[in-house]
Every structure is written in structure tokens, then in C-alpha cells.
Motif scaffolding. Structure first.
Motif, PDB file in Angstrom:
ATOM      1  N   ALA A 181       0.829  -1.196   0.000  1.00 22.00           N
ATOM      2  CA  ALA A 181       0.000   0.000   0.000  1.00 22.00           C
ATOM      3  C   ALA A 181       0.867   1.251   0.000  1.00 22.00           C
ATOM      4  O   ALA A 181       1.898   1.281   0.672  1.00 22.00           O
ATOM      5  CB  ALA A 181      -0.908  -0.002   1.215  1.00 22.00           C
TER       6      ALA A 181
ATOM      7  N   THR B 235       0.487   5.272   0.855  1.00 23.62           N
ATOM      8  CA  THR B 235      -0.391   6.244   1.509  1.00 23.62           C
ATOM      9  C   THR B 235       0.231   7.625   1.414  1.00 23.62           C
ATOM     10  O   THR B 235       1.356   7.826   1.851  1.00 23.62           O
ATOM     11  CB  THR B 235      -0.595   5.874   2.975  1.00 23.62           C
ATOM     12  OG1 THR B 235      -1.132   4.553   3.047  1.00 23.62           O
ATOM     13  CG2 THR B 235      -1.550   6.840   3.651  1.00 23.62           C
TER      14      THR B 235
ATOM     15  N   VAL C 220      -5.199   4.849   2.095  1.00 21.93           N
ATOM     16  CA  VAL C 220      -4.308   4.338   1.055  1.00 21.93           C
ATOM     17  C   VAL C 220      -4.677   4.908  -0.311  1.00 21.93           C
ATOM     18  O   VAL C 220      -5.840   4.910  -0.697  1.00 21.93           O
ATOM     19  CB  VAL C 220      -4.355   2.800   1.020  1.00 21.93           C
ATOM     20  CG1 VAL C 220      -3.552   2.263  -0.160  1.00 21.93           C
ATOM     21  CG2 VAL C 220      -3.826   2.231   2.331  1.00 21.93           C
TER      22      VAL C 220
ATOM     23  N   TRP D  68      -2.956   0.479  -4.181  1.00 25.70           N
ATOM     24  CA  TRP D  68      -2.864  -0.876  -3.661  1.00 25.70           C
ATOM     25  C   TRP D  68      -2.201  -1.793  -4.683  1.00 25.70           C
ATOM     26  O   TRP D  68      -2.385  -1.628  -5.891  1.00 25.70           O
ATOM     27  CB  TRP D  68      -4.258  -1.456  -3.395  1.00 25.70           C
ATOM     28  CG  TRP D  68      -5.023  -0.865  -2.262  1.00 25.70           C
ATOM     29  CD1 TRP D  68      -6.045   0.039  -2.343  1.00 25.70           C
ATOM     30  CD2 TRP D  68      -4.863  -1.161  -0.873  1.00 25.70           C
ATOM     31  NE1 TRP D  68      -6.519   0.321  -1.084  1.00 25.70           N
ATOM     32  CE2 TRP D  68      -5.818  -0.398  -0.165  1.00 25.70           C
ATOM     33  CE3 TRP D  68      -4.009  -2.000  -0.147  1.00 25.70           C
ATOM     34  CZ2 TRP D  68      -5.938  -0.449   1.232  1.00 25.70           C
ATOM     35  CZ3 TRP D  68      -4.130  -2.047   1.235  1.00 25.70           C
ATOM     36  CH2 TRP D  68      -5.082  -1.279   1.901  1.00 25.70           C
TER      37      TRP D  68
END
Length: 123
Positions: free
Chosen positions: A96, A98, A110, A113
Motif C-alpha cells: 500500500a 499512503t 491508502v 494498492w
């Protein structure tokens, strides 16, 4: 943008695995790069994250002391070294990314992905 995980598999309890996440498509200098996991029938949960600039790491309590997150700047890759694995660590592990300003330990923060890699720990 692509986050591509690798390194999952089947391991016995007490064993180790190292996950990799190769990131491409943009600069992640203003991101935290890390891992979430989702076990069957459960919600996706935070595992660990690393602030790309500065290198500060954060871990969930459930894996602290057993897992270590690290990075290779040249390869734009983040790793998760998992030691002393337990059956309850069995899950799909997702890479992920962020962005700054978003909560690093929440899946809602997030921005990107990966598709996930399965880790199965047998007892």
C-alpha cells in the motif's frame, strides 16, 4: 502506477518469509509505503509502514518484534521480513502507498494498492 508484490507462499509455523513490493509509475517520496493484510472472513488490517523520506517505521502490535519493514531506494522497493510466523499470520498481504496527510494505519488512507500475495502458515 503499479505496486507489484512477490514472496508469498506456504511456510511452517516458526518459519520466515520476505515479501517484496516493487513500485513504479510515479515518485513516492511524499508517501508512506507499507503492508496491510486480510485473513479470510476478516477486515483488511494494517501491518507495517515506512515513511519513504526519513525512514520512520510503524508497526501493528500484533507483529511488532517479529516483522521488519525496509526499503531499497535505488530499486523503489519495500520489503517485509517476517520471522517467527504463526498460523494467525495467514492472510493475503497487500502493498500500500499512503500519501502524506492521510492516516498511515488506516486502509481508508491508502492511495494505491497492489494485488496482494498469499501467505499461508501451517501449524
Amino acid at each position: 502506477v503499479q505496486l507489484v508484490e512477490s514472496g508469498g507462499g506456504l511456510v511452517q509455523a516458526g518459519g520466515s518469509l520476505r515479501l517484496s513490493c516493487a513500485a513504479s509509475g510515479r515518485s513516492f517520496s511524499n508517501y508512506a509505503m507499507g503492508w496491510f493484510r486480510q485473513a479470510p472472513g476478516k477486515e483488511r488490517e494494517f501491518v507495517a509502514t515506512l515513511i519513504w523520506s526519513g525512514g520512520t517505521a510503524y508497526y501493528s502490535d500484533s507483529i511488532k518484534g517479529r516483522f521488519t519493514i525496509s526499503r531499497d531506494n535505488a530499486k523503489n522497493t519495500v520489503y517485509l521480513q517476517m520471522n517467527s510466523l504463526k498460523p494467525e499470520d495467514t492472510a493475503v498481504y497487500y502493498c500500500a502507498a499512503t500519501p502524506w496527510g492521510s492516516p498511515y494505519t488506516s486502509s481508508r488512507g491508502v492511495g494505491y494498492w497492489g494485488k496482494g500475495t498469499l501467505v499461508t502458515v501451517s501449524s
